[in-house]
Design a protein around this motif. Sequence first.
Motif, PDB file in Angstrom:
ATOM      1  N   LYS A   1      73.582  14.348  -8.951  1.00 20.57           N
ATOM      2  CA  LYS A   1      72.829  13.468  -9.837  1.00 20.57           C
ATOM      3  C   LYS A   1      73.618  12.230 -10.270  1.00 20.57           C
ATOM      4  O   LYS A   1      74.838  12.211 -10.278  1.00 20.57           O
TER       5      LYS A   1
ATOM      6  N   ASP B   1      73.536   9.530 -13.633  1.00 25.02           N
ATOM      7  CA  ASP B   1      73.061   9.422 -15.016  1.00 25.02           C
ATOM      8  C   ASP B   1      73.419   8.043 -15.541  1.00 25.02           C
ATOM      9  O   ASP B   1      74.597   7.706 -15.642  1.00 25.02           O
TER      10      ASP B   1
ATOM     11  N   VAL C   1      68.148  10.022 -15.225  1.00 29.36           N
ATOM     12  CA  VAL C   1      68.849  10.870 -14.271  1.00 29.36           C
ATOM     13  C   VAL C   1      68.062  10.897 -12.969  1.00 29.36           C
ATOM     14  O   VAL C   1      66.872  11.234 -12.965  1.00 29.36           O
TER      15      VAL C   1
ATOM     16  N   SER D   1      68.664  11.454  -8.383  1.00 28.45           N
ATOM     17  CA  SER D   1      69.574  12.034  -7.405  1.00 28.45           C
ATOM     18  C   SER D   1      70.334  10.938  -6.670  1.00 28.45           C
ATOM     19  O   SER D   1      69.877   9.788  -6.564  1.00 28.45           O
TER      20      SER D   1
ATOM     21  N   GLN E   1      72.434  23.115  -5.198  1.00 29.28           N
ATOM     22  CA  GLN E   1      73.371  22.028  -4.948  1.00 29.28           C
ATOM     23  C   GLN E   1      74.733  22.625  -4.646  1.00 29.28           C
ATOM     24  O   GLN E   1      75.298  23.346  -5.460  1.00 29.28           O
TER      25      GLN E   1
ATOM     26  N   GLY F   1      78.628  14.157  -9.173  1.00 29.55           N
ATOM     27  CA  GLY F   1      77.579  13.580 -10.003  1.00 29.55           C
ATOM     28  C   GLY F   1      78.186  12.473 -10.845  1.00 29.55           C
ATOM     29  O   GLY F   1      79.267  12.628 -11.409  1.00 29.55           O
TER      30      GLY F   1
ATOM     31  N   PHE G   1      72.103  16.803 -16.237  1.00 33.98           N
ATOM     32  CA  PHE G   1      71.954  17.086 -14.806  1.00 33.98           C
ATOM     33  C   PHE G   1      71.229  18.409 -14.563  1.00 33.98           C
ATOM     34  O   PHE G   1      70.475  18.542 -13.591  1.00 33.98           O
TER      35      PHE G   1
END
Length: 523
Positions: free
Chosen positions: A154, A156, A161, A163, A376, A381, A440
Amino acid sequence: MGISRRAFLERVGKAGGYGAMFVTMQGLGLLAVSKAYAGPPQLPAGSGKGIKVAVLGAGIAGLVAAYELRKAGYEVTVLEARERPGGRAWSVRRGTVIQQDDRPDQVVDWDAGTHHYMNAGPARIPQTHHAILGYCRDLNVPLEVMVNGNRNAKLDYKGKVVSNGQAINDTRGAFSELLAKAIDKGALDRELTGVDKQRLLGYLGAYGDLDPKHVYSNREARAGFKNWPGGYDHPPSGADPLRLSDLMQAQFWGISGFFEELVEMQATMLQPVGGMDRISYALYEQVKPTVTFGAVVKEIRRSGKGAKIAYAVDGAARTLDADHVMITIPLPVLAKIPADFSPRVQEAVVSGGKTYAHGTKVGWQSRRFWEQDDFQFGGLGWTDEPNELVWYPSGGFGEKTGVLVGAYSIGFSGFMNPPKYAAMSLEERFAVSRRVIEKFHPGRGKELEKPFSVSWKHTPFSEGVAVNWSPNQRAGDYAVLCRPDGPFYFAGEHMSYINAWQEGAALAAHEAIKLIQARVSAA
């Protein structure tokens, strides 16, 4: 009025962070691309007999130096202030004591297990790092794939948020649409023939998932699904694409999209099974009789044609005489040790020491909800918050629990976050990290437990994650330290063009070894 390269790089760094600056420096030729590796120095057997070498520091550079010099018969003594080998190549696991300046000691109490660790320092090996990979091969250090990128991880930013896959493909689609429209309007007529234009338009259509009108709409769902494909009457549909104006609000915008294209980040990335310190310990086992732990260097002095090192072990004063001294101590630490360096060398040490960057990590133990619930496996992220990254483990897939790195604040989103995050209390760092992971993985933040943090600026005998030479310093201070100063030679990641990597430390050790051997041979 023109602009200096340094001022230009500073502006790039402020606008785009560490990643943008890294790529720009490569483009300007300020960071060297890895050359073909010819292997470690091949020293004549017995050529070092009767020659004493003191190695200060048992990080990768010091261990490599001791390993190679002993092969040629040198009498090597390694002094290491810590109670372990590896320096910044440090893997935190059950029982590890984390000591930080101005912070309470932490004793890690994660579950014991091969994959229950956090690499506090280096955590990946590019396939272009031939020296480190060579030592792994020669010393039987098993490796596994390190998942550096994951389209399901992810991003942010600004409260949103999405992908990685959506951001990357939507960016690609938007740029392809803009270029396709420019071609349609004849903007590239002077560069392309009619046939070439049609071929390029066809390529852009496939590359950017454009429709026949050269509009990007995520029709093939490369950026993710709004409705996932299923059985019977469940056809798929693509998610609504993000706008470039939205994506550009992210402080890390750009770096997350081309991170895997950086020369040091391209697949396949590797890691030792069980933690990065497996390499350090493998080297240490080869030179174990030469290493003294808990040896804090107090003075570095000249003595005749050689040198005398004053150090202390458990408070007891000791001295060591040597013909040559290889110094791998990080520059901020070295700058505080009284030494008989020439004035210009001392100036270079102090100057380089002031450039060391912040780097802070947080590790959590938890049920592997990112795999079990969100499917995942590995990857990074990204977030605009001060912790900057969430780093998912690449080993132990299928195990019930694991260690999730909930922060790696080193400057990917700009220069403001790392010092801000490092200055926080442990509890504040943990709170930021938990908050981002909750974004996330909604509802899973409460499952995080037993957090621990390492900040390299606050770590004794390191005082920073890595050097950050400016172009002017490369031509001045760095060049000065590349030359011997009487009996003193310098090595470590800071003495390479591959800063913050174990490869740089190993290759710098090789260069220092060559200088010592050349002087011994000449004598």
